[in-house]
Design an enzyme around this catalytic site. Structure first.
Site, PDB file in Angstrom:
ATOM      1  N   LEU A  41       0.772  -1.251  -0.060  1.00 39.30           N
ATOM      2  CA  LEU A  41      -0.033  -0.320  -0.172  1.00 39.30           C
ATOM      3  C   LEU A  41       0.799   1.458  -0.031  1.00 39.30           C
ATOM      4  O   LEU A  41       0.487   2.491  -0.047  1.00 39.30           O
ATOM      5  CB  LEU A  41      -0.894  -0.108   1.167  1.00 39.30           C
ATOM      6  CG  LEU A  41      -1.885  -1.118   1.323  1.00 39.30           C
ATOM      7  CD1 LEU A  41      -2.511  -1.132   2.794  1.00 39.30           C
ATOM      8  CD2 LEU A  41      -2.794  -1.280   0.207  1.00 39.30           C
ATOM      9  N   SER A  42       1.981   1.071   0.404  1.00 43.23           N
ATOM     10  CA  SER A  42       2.828   2.513   0.316  1.00 43.23           C
ATOM     11  C   SER A  42       4.376   2.226  -0.315  1.00 43.23           C
ATOM     12  O   SER A  42       4.711   1.086  -0.690  1.00 43.23           O
ATOM     13  CB  SER A  42       3.078   2.859   1.753  1.00 43.23           C
ATOM     14  OG  SER A  42       3.645   1.477   2.594  1.00 43.23           O
ATOM     15  N   GLY A  43       5.075   3.160  -0.524  1.00 42.79           N
ATOM     16  CA  GLY A  43       6.368   3.162  -1.347  1.00 42.79           C
ATOM     17  C   GLY A  43       7.664   3.130  -0.818  1.00 42.79           C
ATOM     18  O   GLY A  43       8.531   3.567  -1.317  1.00 42.79           O
TER      19      GLY A  43
ATOM     20  N   ALA B  31       4.655  -0.756   3.247  1.00 44.68           N
ATOM     21  CA  ALA B  31       6.080  -0.398   3.256  1.00 44.68           C
ATOM     22  C   ALA B  31       6.215   0.826   4.058  1.00 44.68           C
ATOM     23  O   ALA B  31       6.590   1.803   2.929  1.00 44.68           O
ATOM     24  CB  ALA B  31       6.737  -0.535   1.904  1.00 44.68           C
TER      25      ALA B  31
END
Lengths: 173, 276
Positions: A41-43, B31
């Protein structure tokens, strides 16, 4: 050939249904043959893992990972996927220091081996996670489950009615 | 037509349902981003005294004042008819309570001083908003009021008066007891003294009687020896009378008897010299 594909398709759907149902009943994460699939969901792990991609992780011995491995672990009821930057051993307990590839420093926490869920298998499908994220929303559920379900029911009813009419016609003849 | 409809509709629908069910096996992971915060000097300011401290001091002062009142009320003036032992116990108790009251008053004054110090500290801080430390001033006023109440109710002079009255009662009782003791000793001495005189006199009487017998045996014919014997009998009679009478008269009789005995002895000596 088409019947083969159809049967494989049906078997696949049934298998998925069993996996989903069993995981829902047991309260755990759905696992297929020791693997789990996760949406990122995130980078913080870019460019290795793109935001919105799905990754597969392999469950295994949580104390056998080494520096450089990408692991998924549980912190504060959240699943995080980061790379191991250091492995520490104290009193027979293995703990890991982690860091996101896109972060400028290591994480503030130390991950104990009990909190590690699995290891990233270098298998990722980019952007699918966006679709899955949408599919899990209310609109996505309505579009992918309710509308097709109604159409399938209507189709089934039409098929039944058509069959009954055909039978009546045959009887009349 | 129907079959084409079924194929067109059913196949996508099945694909949608299978996709949805496939989605359900996919979890989520993050992440998460994190950034190292550079360590900078941070200036922190805190209150030099917290409301909980003031509240604690107030509660301590209230407890001390309450305990002092209870201690003071336990001091009851001893009844005049109390025994010496009870008075001693009461005096000890009052002394202990007095000491405890002094200690408690000291503790209360310490609390007052501490709060006074905090109050002065607030007034000295020009930058600090005084309204911020309302709780300090309020606590100081409360403790001040408690201390004034204690000064009004706990009268150490009254305590001293009670103690002195008990001490005087003890002294009176002791004096009375000493007087009784001396009287009793005198009575005892008086009762013992007649026995001593008799014991002294008896040998002289025996001696005189023995001498008389001896004289009688040596010179039974002599008339001069008769007079002392009469005197001896009279003396013996007097002695018998003195033993039966009361103590005071017995002393006087004893003295007269001793004189008579001396005279008898002198007569006997004269008789012996004459015989020789």
């Amino acid at each position: 050939m088409s019947s083969f594909i159809r049967s494989v398709f049906l078997i696949g759907i049934c298998f998925l249904a069993i996996v989903v149902l069993s995981s829902r009943v047991s309260g755990g994460e759905p696992t297929i043959l020791g693997y789990q699939v996760k949406t990122v969901l995130s980078g913080s792990m870019e460019p290795t893992i793109q935001t919105g991609s799905i990754i597969s992780i392999k469950l295994g011995n949580s104390s056998s990972y080494k520096k450089g491995d990408i692991i998924t672990f549980r912190i504060d009821e959240k699943l995080i996927t980061h790379r191991i930057s250091d492995v520490k051993q104290a009193n027979g307990q293995v703990s890991y220091t982690t860091k996101g590839d896109n972060n400028d420093g290591p994480d503030l926490w130390t991950v104990s081996s009990q909190d590690v869920v699995g290891k990233y298998t270098n298998y990722t499908i980019p952007y699918v996670g966006y679709a899955m994220n949408y599919a899990n929303s209310k609109a996505g559920s309505a579009l992918l489950l309710i509308v097709p379900g109604i159409l399938l029911i209507v189709s089934a009813l039409r098929s039944i009615i058509g069959a009954v009419k055909e039978l009546e016609v045959k009887k009349a003849l | 037509m129907k079959r084409t409809f079924n194929r067109v509709v059913v196949l996508p629908c099945i694909c949608c349902v299978s996709f949805y069910s496939g989605i359900q096996i996919v979890g989520e992971t993050e992440a998460s981003f994190s950034s190292q915060v550079s360590s900078d000097f941070i200036t922190m300011s805190a209150a030099f005294v917290f409301p909980s401290t003031i509240k604690h001091l107030e509660e301590s002062a209230q407890e001390i004042a309450k305990s002092m009142h209870v201690n003071f009320e336990t001091i009851i003036v001893a009844s005049p008819g109390a025994s010496l032992q009870a008075l001693y116990e009461k005096l000890t108790e009052i002394t202990e309570i007095d000491q405890e009251l002094h200690l408690q008053l000291g503790a209360l004054i310490n609390i007052y001083d501490e709060l006074s110090k905090y109050t002065n500290q607030i007034q000295d801080q020009k930058e600090t908003d005084i309204q911020t430390f309302d709780y300090v001033r309020e606590g100081f006023q409360n403790v001040d009021r408690i201390l004034q109440e204690v000064h009004e109710t706990i009268d150490f002079q009254q305590l001293e008066e009670v103690r002195s009255s008990i001490t005087s009662q003890i002294n009176e009782l002791e004096e009375k007891a000493s007087i009784e003791n001396t009287q009793a000793n005198q009575h005892q001495d008086n009762s013992e003294s007649p026995v001593e005189t008799n014991s002294v006199e008896k040998p002289s009487e025996e001696n005189t009687q023995a001498n008389q017998n001896q004289d009688n045996s040596e010179s039974p014919v002599e008339t001069t020896s008769v007079e002392p014997s009469e005197e001896n009998t009279q003396a013996n009679q007097n002695q018998d009378n003195s033993e039966s009478s009361d103590e005071t008269t017995s002393n006087q009789d004893a003295s007269t008897n001793s004189d008579i005995n001396e005279e008898v002895a002198e007569h006997e000596e004269e008789n012996i010299e004459d015989n020789e």
